[in-house]
Design a protein around this motif. Structure first.
Motif, PDB file in Angstrom:
ATOM      1  N   LEU A 145     -40.843  18.735  42.767  1.00 53.76           N
ATOM      2  CA  LEU A 145     -40.730  17.713  41.664  1.00 53.76           C
ATOM      3  C   LEU A 145     -40.252  16.663  42.492  1.00 53.76           C
ATOM      4  O   LEU A 145     -40.413  15.439  42.056  1.00 53.76           O
ATOM      5  CB  LEU A 145     -39.693  18.114  40.655  1.00 53.76           C
ATOM      6  CG  LEU A 145     -40.071  19.160  39.875  1.00 53.76           C
ATOM      7  CD1 LEU A 145     -39.102  19.573  38.809  1.00 53.76           C
ATOM      8  CD2 LEU A 145     -41.292  18.797  38.882  1.00 53.76           C
ATOM      9  N   SER A 146     -39.171  16.742  43.480  1.00 53.95           N
ATOM     10  CA  SER A 146     -38.794  15.679  44.151  1.00 53.95           C
ATOM     11  C   SER A 146     -39.976  14.766  44.920  1.00 53.95           C
ATOM     12  O   SER A 146     -39.653  13.674  44.882  1.00 53.95           O
ATOM     13  CB  SER A 146     -38.039  15.959  45.387  1.00 53.95           C
ATOM     14  OG  SER A 146     -37.301  15.028  45.952  1.00 53.95           O
ATOM     15  N   HIS A 169     -37.520  22.552  42.964  1.00 52.29           N
ATOM     16  CA  HIS A 169     -37.065  21.162  43.062  1.00 52.29           C
ATOM     17  C   HIS A 169     -37.694  20.361  44.138  1.00 52.29           C
ATOM     18  O   HIS A 169     -37.679  18.975  44.057  1.00 52.29           O
ATOM     19  CB  HIS A 169     -35.732  21.137  43.201  1.00 52.29           C
ATOM     20  CG  HIS A 169     -35.044  21.545  41.819  1.00 52.29           C
ATOM     21  ND1 HIS A 169     -35.023  20.930  40.664  1.00 52.29           N
ATOM     22  CD2 HIS A 169     -34.655  22.759  41.424  1.00 52.29           C
ATOM     23  CE1 HIS A 169     -34.422  21.518  39.698  1.00 52.29           C
ATOM     24  NE2 HIS A 169     -34.204  23.050  40.029  1.00 52.29           N
ATOM     25  N   LYS A 170     -38.233  20.927  45.104  1.00 46.57           N
ATOM     26  CA  LYS A 170     -38.800  20.229  46.355  1.00 46.57           C
ATOM     27  C   LYS A 170     -39.968  19.521  45.837  1.00 46.57           C
ATOM     28  O   LYS A 170     -40.310  18.607  45.941  1.00 46.57           O
ATOM     29  CB  LYS A 170     -38.880  21.232  47.595  1.00 46.57           C
ATOM     30  CG  LYS A 170     -39.658  20.448  48.723  1.00 46.57           C
ATOM     31  CD  LYS A 170     -40.014  21.444  49.801  1.00 46.57           C
ATOM     32  CE  LYS A 170     -40.806  20.729  50.804  1.00 46.57           C
ATOM     33  NZ  LYS A 170     -40.945  21.731  52.152  1.00 46.57           N
ATOM     34  N   GLN A 210     -36.973   8.404  49.511  1.00 50.09           N
ATOM     35  CA  GLN A 210     -35.733   7.757  48.578  1.00 50.09           C
ATOM     36  C   GLN A 210     -36.137   6.161  48.218  1.00 50.09           C
ATOM     37  O   GLN A 210     -36.715   5.565  48.933  1.00 50.09           O
ATOM     38  CB  GLN A 210     -34.660   8.102  49.281  1.00 50.09           C
ATOM     39  CG  GLN A 210     -34.169   9.493  49.357  1.00 50.09           C
ATOM     40  CD  GLN A 210     -34.194  10.329  48.286  1.00 50.09           C
ATOM     41  OE1 GLN A 210     -33.513   9.774  46.957  1.00 50.09           O
ATOM     42  NE2 GLN A 210     -34.737  11.367  47.978  1.00 50.09           N
ATOM     43  N   SER A 211     -35.603   5.772  47.385  1.00 46.10           N
ATOM     44  CA  SER A 211     -35.568   4.228  47.105  1.00 46.10           C
ATOM     45  C   SER A 211     -35.275   3.243  48.418  1.00 46.10           C
ATOM     46  O   SER A 211     -36.043   2.271  48.519  1.00 46.10           O
ATOM     47  CB  SER A 211     -34.561   4.004  45.977  1.00 46.10           C
ATOM     48  OG  SER A 211     -34.809   2.753  45.727  1.00 46.10           O
ATOM     49  N   LEU A 266     -42.705  13.460  41.623  1.00 48.57           N
ATOM     50  CA  LEU A 266     -42.030  12.829  40.836  1.00 48.57           C
ATOM     51  C   LEU A 266     -41.118  11.570  41.403  1.00 48.57           C
ATOM     52  O   LEU A 266     -41.375  10.355  41.026  1.00 48.57           O
ATOM     53  CB  LEU A 266     -41.470  13.494  39.522  1.00 48.57           C
ATOM     54  CG  LEU A 266     -42.283  14.531  38.741  1.00 48.57           C
ATOM     55  CD1 LEU A 266     -41.318  15.265  38.023  1.00 48.57           C
ATOM     56  CD2 LEU A 266     -43.552  13.683  38.199  1.00 48.57           C
ATOM     57  N   ASP A 267     -40.122  12.142  41.784  1.00 53.60           N
ATOM     58  CA  ASP A 267     -39.218  10.957  42.530  1.00 53.60           C
ATOM     59  C   ASP A 267     -39.750  10.180  43.427  1.00 53.60           C
ATOM     60  O   ASP A 267     -39.406   8.973  43.500  1.00 53.60           O
ATOM     61  CB  ASP A 267     -37.813  11.974  43.033  1.00 53.60           C
ATOM     62  CG  ASP A 267     -37.209  12.879  42.216  1.00 53.60           C
ATOM     63  OD1 ASP A 267     -37.331  12.559  40.988  1.00 53.60           O
ATOM     64  OD2 ASP A 267     -36.384  13.673  42.621  1.00 53.60           O
ATOM     65  N   GLY A 268     -40.577  10.682  44.476  1.00 54.12           N
ATOM     66  CA  GLY A 268     -41.051   9.737  45.472  1.00 54.12           C
ATOM     67  C   GLY A 268     -41.887   8.749  44.697  1.00 54.12           C
ATOM     68  O   GLY A 268     -42.006   7.638  44.997  1.00 54.12           O
ATOM     69  N   MET A 309     -41.856   7.541  41.662  1.00 54.69           N
ATOM     70  CA  MET A 309     -41.007   6.770  40.828  1.00 54.69           C
ATOM     71  C   MET A 309     -40.031   5.525  41.684  1.00 54.69           C
ATOM     72  O   MET A 309     -40.194   4.443  41.488  1.00 54.69           O
ATOM     73  CB  MET A 309     -39.793   7.221  40.124  1.00 54.69           C
ATOM     74  CG  MET A 309     -38.671   6.622  39.183  1.00 54.69           C
ATOM     75  SD  MET A 309     -39.705   5.411  38.204  1.00 54.69           S
ATOM     76  CE  MET A 309     -38.647   4.166  37.910  1.00 54.69           C
ATOM     77  N   TRP A 310     -39.880   5.973  42.728  1.00 55.07           N
ATOM     78  CA  TRP A 310     -38.953   5.215  43.924  1.00 55.07           C
ATOM     79  C   TRP A 310     -40.076   4.216  44.453  1.00 55.07           C
ATOM     80  O   TRP A 310     -39.599   2.965  44.478  1.00 55.07           O
ATOM     81  CB  TRP A 310     -38.145   5.928  45.010  1.00 55.07           C
ATOM     82  CG  TRP A 310     -37.063   6.786  44.506  1.00 55.07           C
ATOM     83  CD1 TRP A 310     -36.928   8.161  44.843  1.00 55.07           C
ATOM     84  CD2 TRP A 310     -36.108   6.524  43.415  1.00 55.07           C
ATOM     85  NE1 TRP A 310     -35.865   8.640  44.226  1.00 55.07           N
ATOM     86  CE2 TRP A 310     -35.379   7.731  43.343  1.00 55.07           C
ATOM     87  CE3 TRP A 310     -35.981   5.349  42.567  1.00 55.07           C
ATOM     88  CZ2 TRP A 310     -34.432   7.853  42.352  1.00 55.07           C
ATOM     89  CZ3 TRP A 310     -34.905   5.340  41.623  1.00 55.07           C
ATOM     90  CH2 TRP A 310     -34.159   6.600  41.404  1.00 55.07           C
ATOM     91  N   LYS A 326     -40.429   1.600  41.664  1.00 56.17           N
ATOM     92  CA  LYS A 326     -39.406   0.562  41.399  1.00 56.17           C
ATOM     93  C   LYS A 326     -39.229  -0.169  42.700  1.00 56.17           C
ATOM     94  O   LYS A 326     -39.043  -1.439  42.099  1.00 56.17           O
ATOM     95  CB  LYS A 326     -38.073   1.870  41.427  1.00 56.17           C
ATOM     96  CG  LYS A 326     -36.573   0.757  41.353  1.00 56.17           C
ATOM     97  CD  LYS A 326     -35.560   1.604  41.488  1.00 56.17           C
ATOM     98  CE  LYS A 326     -34.314   0.697  41.431  1.00 56.17           C
ATOM     99  NZ  LYS A 326     -33.243   1.348  41.238  1.00 56.17           N
TER     100      LYS A 326
END
Length: 90
Positions: free
Chosen positions: A47-48, A44-45, A2-3, A51-53, A55-56, A59
């Motif tokens: 993608l998390s 969703h796991k 996470q961020s 993609l999410d990892g 992106m954070w 950022k």
């Protein structure tokens, strides 16, 4: 990650090595063999992480990299583009 976890990573990297020059953010998982059998939770796991990892990480890397003189936006654009010209090509 996470961020907030990425913030800790960059704080520790700066403490150990100084300013951040680059980010190599290579994360990915694939935990299924048959697309017909994957469920929503697994998708969703994936993608998390994929993609999410990433992106954070990006950022949190940007503020760390902005501390470098060459990342200064005004410095970069003033040298890359001729603002006096009538056309601007990117």
């Amino acid at each position: 990650m996470q961020s907030t976890e990425w913030k800790k990573v960059f704080a520790e990297a700066e403490k150990r090595f100084g300013k951040v020059d680059i980010l190599v953010n290579n994360a990915g998982i694939l935990e299924f063999n048959n697309a017909e059998e994957i469920d929503g939770d697994m998708w969703h796991k994936i993608l998390s992480v994929d993609l999410d990892g990433v992106m954070w990480g990006v950022k949190q890397a940007i503020p760390a990299m902005k501390k470098k003189w060459w990342f200064n936006r005004q410095y970069f654009f003033n040298r890359r583009f001729n603002w006096d010209s009538k056309s601007l090509c990117l």
